[in-house]
Scaffold this motif. Sequence first.
Motif, mmCIF file in Angstrom:
data_model
loop_
_atom_site.group_PDB
_atom_site.id
_atom_site.type_symbol
_atom_site.label_atom_id
_atom_site.label_comp_id
_atom_site.label_asym_id
_atom_site.label_seq_id
_atom_site.Cartn_x
_atom_site.Cartn_y
_atom_site.Cartn_z
ATOM 1 N N ILE A 1 -20.845 40.050 18.437
ATOM 2 C CA ILE A 1 -19.800 40.569 19.320
ATOM 3 C C ILE A 1 -18.757 39.472 19.487
ATOM 4 O O ILE A 1 -19.084 38.357 19.907
ATOM 5 C CB ILE A 1 -20.386 40.955 20.699
ATOM 6 C CG1 ILE A 1 -21.503 41.992 20.530
ATOM 7 C CG2 ILE A 1 -19.271 41.490 21.611
ATOM 8 C CD1 ILE A 1 -22.321 42.244 21.798
ATOM 9 N N ILE A 2 -17.508 39.783 19.109
ATOM 10 C CA ILE A 2 -16.403 38.855 19.328
ATOM 11 C C ILE A 2 -15.783 39.252 20.658
ATOM 12 O O ILE A 2 -15.213 40.352 20.775
ATOM 13 C CB ILE A 2 -15.340 38.951 18.193
ATOM 14 C CG1 ILE A 2 -16.000 38.889 16.812
ATOM 15 C CG2 ILE A 2 -14.263 37.886 18.361
ATOM 16 C CD1 ILE A 2 -16.783 37.643 16.503
ATOM 17 N N ALA A 3 -15.929 38.398 21.652
ATOM 18 C CA ALA A 3 -15.517 38.773 23.000
ATOM 19 C C ALA A 3 -14.002 38.809 23.133
ATOM 20 O O ALA A 3 -13.283 37.995 22.538
ATOM 21 C CB ALA A 3 -16.092 37.782 24.012
ATOM 22 N N ASP A 4 -13.537 39.758 23.902
ATOM 23 C CA ASP A 4 -12.170 39.815 24.452
ATOM 24 C C ASP A 4 -11.030 40.105 23.485
ATOM 25 O O ASP A 4 -9.972 40.535 23.928
ATOM 26 C CB ASP A 4 -11.856 38.522 25.234
ATOM 27 C CG ASP A 4 -12.849 38.306 26.357
ATOM 28 O OD1 ASP A 4 -12.924 39.181 27.234
ATOM 29 O OD2 ASP A 4 -13.589 37.296 26.327
ATOM 30 N N VAL A 5 -11.186 39.808 22.200
ATOM 31 C CA VAL A 5 -10.073 40.027 21.261
ATOM 32 C C VAL A 5 -10.524 40.871 20.065
ATOM 33 O O VAL A 5 -11.708 40.928 19.753
ATOM 34 C CB VAL A 5 -9.497 38.691 20.712
ATOM 35 C CG1 VAL A 5 -8.837 37.878 21.810
ATOM 36 C CG2 VAL A 5 -10.559 37.886 19.995
ATOM 37 N N ARG B 1 -17.863 39.130 30.126
ATOM 38 C CA ARG B 1 -18.670 39.316 31.347
ATOM 39 C C ARG B 1 -19.402 40.659 31.314
ATOM 40 O O ARG B 1 -20.546 40.770 31.741
ATOM 41 C CB ARG B 1 -17.795 39.251 32.593
ATOM 42 C CG ARG B 1 -17.370 37.852 32.939
ATOM 43 C CD ARG B 1 -16.531 37.822 34.204
ATOM 44 N NE ARG B 1 -15.994 36.496 34.413
ATOM 45 C CZ ARG B 1 -14.898 36.037 33.827
ATOM 46 N NH1 ARG B 1 -14.214 36.790 32.999
ATOM 47 N NH2 ARG B 1 -14.484 34.799 34.049
ATOM 48 N N GLN B 2 -18.706 41.644 30.776
ATOM 49 C CA GLN B 2 -19.304 42.985 30.664
ATOM 50 C C GLN B 2 -20.473 42.978 29.664
ATOM 51 O O GLN B 2 -21.531 43.544 29.920
ATOM 52 C CB GLN B 2 -18.216 43.948 30.199
ATOM 53 C CG GLN B 2 -18.633 45.392 30.120
ATOM 54 C CD GLN B 2 -17.486 46.225 29.540
ATOM 55 O OE1 GLN B 2 -16.316 46.098 29.968
ATOM 56 N NE2 GLN B 2 -17.783 47.045 28.547
ATOM 57 N N VAL B 3 -20.273 42.277 28.543
ATOM 58 C CA VAL B 3 -21.327 42.195 27.514
ATOM 59 C C VAL B 3 -22.578 41.550 28.113
ATOM 60 O O VAL B 3 -23.700 42.048 27.968
ATOM 61 C CB VAL B 3 -20.841 41.379 26.287
ATOM 62 C CG1 VAL B 3 -21.975 41.156 25.293
ATOM 63 C CG2 VAL B 3 -19.651 42.058 25.616
ATOM 64 N N LYS C 1 -28.103 41.853 30.142
ATOM 65 C CA LYS C 1 -29.146 41.505 31.110
ATOM 66 C C LYS C 1 -29.709 42.752 31.798
ATOM 67 O O LYS C 1 -30.909 42.838 32.053
ATOM 68 C CB LYS C 1 -28.595 40.515 32.135
ATOM 69 C CG LYS C 1 -28.395 39.128 31.512
ATOM 70 C CD LYS C 1 -27.590 38.222 32.372
ATOM 71 C CE LYS C 1 -28.424 37.453 33.342
ATOM 72 N NZ LYS C 1 -27.606 36.452 34.077
ATOM 73 N N SER C 2 -28.831 43.712 32.054
ATOM 74 C CA SER C 2 -29.309 44.923 32.744
ATOM 75 C C SER C 2 -30.260 45.725 31.849
ATOM 76 O O SER C 2 -31.061 46.513 32.328
ATOM 77 C CB SER C 2 -28.132 45.789 33.200
ATOM 78 O OG SER C 2 -27.567 46.428 32.083
ATOM 79 N N GLN C 3 -30.166 45.484 30.533
ATOM 80 C CA GLN C 3 -31.076 46.185 29.608
ATOM 81 C C GLN C 3 -32.318 45.337 29.287
ATOM 82 O O GLN C 3 -33.027 45.600 28.325
ATOM 83 C CB GLN C 3 -30.323 46.551 28.331
ATOM 84 C CG GLN C 3 -29.329 47.689 28.570
ATOM 85 C CD GLN C 3 -28.285 47.833 27.461
ATOM 86 O OE1 GLN C 3 -28.450 47.278 26.386
ATOM 87 N NE2 GLN C 3 -27.224 48.545 27.741
ATOM 88 N N GLU D 1 -19.184 29.933 34.508
ATOM 89 C CA GLU D 1 -19.968 31.140 34.803
ATOM 90 C C GLU D 1 -20.985 31.456 33.709
ATOM 91 O O GLU D 1 -22.041 32.030 33.975
ATOM 92 C CB GLU D 1 -18.979 32.315 34.817
ATOM 93 C CG GLU D 1 -18.748 32.964 36.130
ATOM 94 C CD GLU D 1 -17.713 34.083 35.927
ATOM 95 O OE1 GLU D 1 -16.527 33.745 35.711
ATOM 96 O OE2 GLU D 1 -18.112 35.255 35.953
ATOM 97 N N MET D 2 -20.625 31.109 32.455
ATOM 98 C CA MET D 2 -21.535 31.398 31.333
ATOM 99 C C MET D 2 -22.808 30.563 31.463
ATOM 100 O O MET D 2 -23.912 31.039 31.158
ATOM 101 C CB MET D 2 -20.824 31.100 30.005
ATOM 102 C CG MET D 2 -21.592 31.530 28.776
ATOM 103 S SD MET D 2 -21.849 33.314 28.679
ATOM 104 C CE MET D 2 -23.632 33.345 28.705
ATOM 105 N N PHE D 3 -22.642 29.327 31.926
ATOM 106 C CA PHE D 3 -23.807 28.443 32.106
ATOM 107 C C PHE D 3 -24.754 29.024 33.158
ATOM 108 O O PHE D 3 -25.972 28.870 33.067
ATOM 109 C CB PHE D 3 -23.357 27.041 32.533
ATOM 110 C CG PHE D 3 -22.665 26.258 31.448
ATOM 111 C CD1 PHE D 3 -21.373 26.573 31.036
ATOM 112 C CD2 PHE D 3 -23.312 25.191 30.840
ATOM 113 C CE1 PHE D 3 -20.729 25.844 30.039
ATOM 114 C CE2 PHE D 3 -22.689 24.453 29.840
ATOM 115 C CZ PHE D 3 -21.389 24.783 29.446
#
Length: 184
Positions: free
Chosen positions: A43-47, A76-78, A83-85, A125-127
């Motif tokens: 997944i390439i985030a954001d772009v 953030r959505q990814v 995590k929710s899964q 936040e990623m950390f």
Amino acid sequence: MGRHHTLAGQIVVLRLGHRIPRDLRVTTHVCLTARAFGADGIIIADVVDTAFEKTILDVCKRFGGSFWIRMGEPWRQVVKEWKSQGGEIAHLTAYGVPLPQAIEVIKASPNPKLVVVGAEKVPGEMFEAATWNVAVTNQPISEVSALAMFLDRYLEGKQFSLEFENAEVKIIPSERGKKVVNLT
Ligand code: SAM
């Protein structure tokens, strides 16, 4: 399928901070490494980078396998959805816990793994969001080599016996020269 699913579970790579056109080459190498080592997708985030997509889809078509690409989703959505899964996150960073120390716990968990690599500065936040922050040495290195080292330890070398289904071409290992067979 000839892939590693039954051996190591699902692996997806999340590429953060990809800059168009500057990171095209490195992101392509991150992606090719992920594919060759048996990750399910990236997944390439954001772009959305269509030049990148074209290169990778061409390699996938010629060399086979079921590797997939997703692009343009906010990171953030990814992370939240992963995590929710029930998935877990290994964020590769020079600031993390040394790989030899971290890897046994990571391997012991059967849950799907999202392996995160950055390009430019990774948000703090990623950390926090990561299940594990993993360092491949505590020196700055390339995300390509960090990913390769991580997957090698995680898969314990199983990437060397992967088969890629529906390939058009296949490289035949040889001591000298280039042997390629056409399968179409
Ligand atoms: N300058 C950026 C920063 O301070 O966050 C990092 C740039 S680095 C070239 C790009 C990515 O490579 C990082 O986000 C990380 O994923 C990976 N990386 C670099 N060195 C690493 C190391 N020693 N261990 C694990 N990953 C590393």
